[in-house]
Design an enzyme around this catalytic site. Structure first.
Site, mmCIF file in Angstrom:
data_model
loop_
_atom_site.group_PDB
_atom_site.id
_atom_site.type_symbol
_atom_site.label_atom_id
_atom_site.label_comp_id
_atom_site.label_asym_id
_atom_site.label_seq_id
_atom_site.Cartn_x
_atom_site.Cartn_y
_atom_site.Cartn_z
ATOM 1 N N CYS A 152 0.820 -1.216 0.000
ATOM 2 C CA CYS A 152 0.000 0.000 0.000
ATOM 3 C C CYS A 152 0.853 1.266 0.000
ATOM 4 C CB CYS A 152 -0.908 0.021 1.227
ATOM 5 S SG CYS A 152 -2.100 -1.313 1.289
ATOM 6 N N VAL A 156 0.376 4.239 -2.645
ATOM 7 C CA VAL A 156 -0.221 5.514 -2.247
ATOM 8 C C VAL A 156 0.669 6.688 -2.658
ATOM 9 C CG1 VAL A 156 -0.850 6.941 -0.255
ATOM 10 C CG2 VAL A 156 -1.619 4.570 -0.383
#
Length: 510
Positions: A152, A156
């Site tokens: 992640c 991101v």
């Protein structure tokens, strides 16, 4: 005082010791928790239809999802290739979870490295982590290929893997011609089967680039995200019995089930890189899992211009269809040995079907596994009631509904796409079934609802060696049958074990 190593308590007994009981009681008092009567009242209410409606109305909360995240599937796919080191652009903690999750299922060490991104990388980007990580991974572990995926954090902040890998090669971190396939695998979308598909497609695209030539006459076989080692070996055994020239793509059977011979080998066999590169010249490809190989199959069909067929060799019908596909594509006949195996599987099902016919069951897990197991059980006259797939899709639900509509035994089944195991709890209390099928996380449902759990799927952490069996093919059919019917017998025995009250007949033979 020094501990006596011979008297160290297992955690199961440890937390029943007086000091821990006292600690828990003090904690309850400190937190000013509700009385036991109120806890019991609310617990009983959560079993009701009223609570079920509230439970299914939630939209922003997930409780115990029946899925893993993308990078887990990506590193599992990568481990299926010779000399390949899975490399994750992300934090150490994330990668530790992926390794641990796979290790706890297979009871086998699973190697994967991390670029060890921390707060500074989250602000300035992870390029330096990538360069340092590839340098160290290449020099320390001496892989033949490094397969890069993301977590992640990297997604991101927008890390560009293609550019980063190019910069790393320009910086001399790894040789220019060294294969480094990569896949963007954000954990906040998709699931482990999505990550598997993304990585497999990337590896095949990377290795086969510029290798397209004349046909090699082989058949590519893709197992998909299959955590039953016996299945990969069963696929190879069947192909070899038929005399089929094949390539099994992403063969991690030896990686996660290696022999203990006193020597550590970080890279246990796997699909040879040259065979994977030459897979673009195969005659055709068969994928044994549709929903964990969607992008890969589309790539093979459109880029390699190859015929791609799908097969689900679970139970008699599914295995029959797979063998006929393999025979048609290869031109090889189905040998007598496999016909005999089919006869034994049919005989075993004939022996046991009376105990499964009409039994109602619930099932949860990955799309392809749920489809295959449900198909097999309906061949025996068992009736699916609750079919829960957290990592579902419209295409899977269409396929699943078609399977349910194909026989009268499926007419009472409902597909619950995108739901979690707390939803399953409400389903089991309001519409009970005879047994349920799923991974180890269902043991708490079993304890709560008293509905027996038959452990089939991934992960299975609280039982040993089940992953070494096959669940596909005719031999896999007998394994599945054995697990399910004997679980039914065990439940009957549990319910008839009080002398002169529940054991009103002497029943030794079934």
């Amino acid at each position: 005082m020094p501990q006596n190593p011979e008297k160290i308590q297992d955690h199961v007994e440890l937390f029943h010791q007086p000091e821990y009981k006292e600690l828990f009681e003090r904690k309850r008092e400190f937190e000013k928790g509700h009385s036991q009567e109120e806890i019991d009242r609310v617990a009983e209410w959560t079993k009701s239809w009223e609570y079920r409606e509230k439970n299914f109305a939630r939209e922003t909360l997930t409780v115990n999802p029946a899925k893993g995240c993308q990078p887990l599937g990506a590193i599992y796919a990568a481990a299926g290739f010779e000399g390949t080191l899975p490399f994750v652009q992300g934090s150490q903690g994330c990668v530790a979870y992926f390794r641990t999750h796979l290790t706890r299922h297979f009871k086998e060490p699973f190697s994967a490295v991390s670029s060890s991104m921390t707060e500074d990388a989250a602000v300035f980007g992870g390029l330096n982590n990538m360069i340092d990580g590839l340098t160290n991974a290449y020099s320390l572990y001496k892989p033949k290929m490094i397969a890069v995926s993301t977590t992640c954090m990297a997604e991101v902040i927008g890390d560009d893997l293609g550019a980063f890998i190019g910069n790393a090669k320009n910086a001399g971190a790894i040789p220019e011609d060294f294969p480094v396939p990569f896949a963007h695998t954000p954990s906040f979308v998709g699931s482990h089967i999505t990550g598997y598909d993304n990585m497999l497609k990337s590896i095949l695209a990377n290795l086969s680039e510029g290798k397209k030539g004349k046909s090699n006459g082989k058949i590519n076989l893709i197992p998909g995200f299959d955590t039953y080692v016996g299945n990969l070996r069963e696929i190879k055994r069947i192909a070899e019995l038929m005399g089929v020239d094949y390539t099994l793509l992403a063969d991690n059977s030896d990686y996660v089930d290696s022999p203990n011979d006193g020597h550590f080998n970080m890279y246990q066999k796997g699909t040879k890189l040259e065979d994977a590169a030459d897979a673009c010249n195969a005659k055709a490809t068969i994928s044994l899992q549709k929903h964990s190989t969607l992008k890969t199959c589309d790539f093979i069909n459109k880029t390699w211009k190859q015929e791609v067929t799908l097969s689900s060799p679970w139970g008699i019908r599914g295995t029959d269809e797979f063998l006929m596909q393999l025979s048609e594509l290869s031109g090889k006949p189905i040998p007598a040995e496999l016909e005999e195996e089919r006869g034994r599987a049919v005989d075993a099902m004939t022996d046991s079907h009376a105990w499964l016919h009409g039994k109602r069951f619930a099932i949860y897990g990955d799309p392809d596994l749920v489809y295959g197991v449900t198909s097999f059980l309906m061949e025996l006259g068992a009736e699916p009631v609750h079919i829960l797939v957290h990592n579902s899709s419209k295409e899977f639900e269409k396929d699943m509904q078609g399977l349910l509509d194909s026989t009268e035994y499926g007419k009472g089944g409902t597909i619950w796409g995108g739901k979690d195991l707390w939803h399953m709890r409400s389903l089991l209390f309001t519409e009970p079934v005879d047994f349920m099928i799923g991974n180890s996380y269902g043991k708490y449902l079993e304890r709560d609802t008293k509905i027996p759990l038959i452990r089939i799927g991934y992960p299975i952490m609280d039982r040993h060696n089940l992953h070494r069996y096959s669940t596909i093919g005719y031999q896999g059919t007998i394994n599945l049958l054995t697990w399910v019917v004997n679980a039914i017998f065990e439940e009957i025995d549990r319910n008839t074990n009080i002398p002169s009250k529940t054991d009103i007949s002497f029943d030794l033979i079934r």
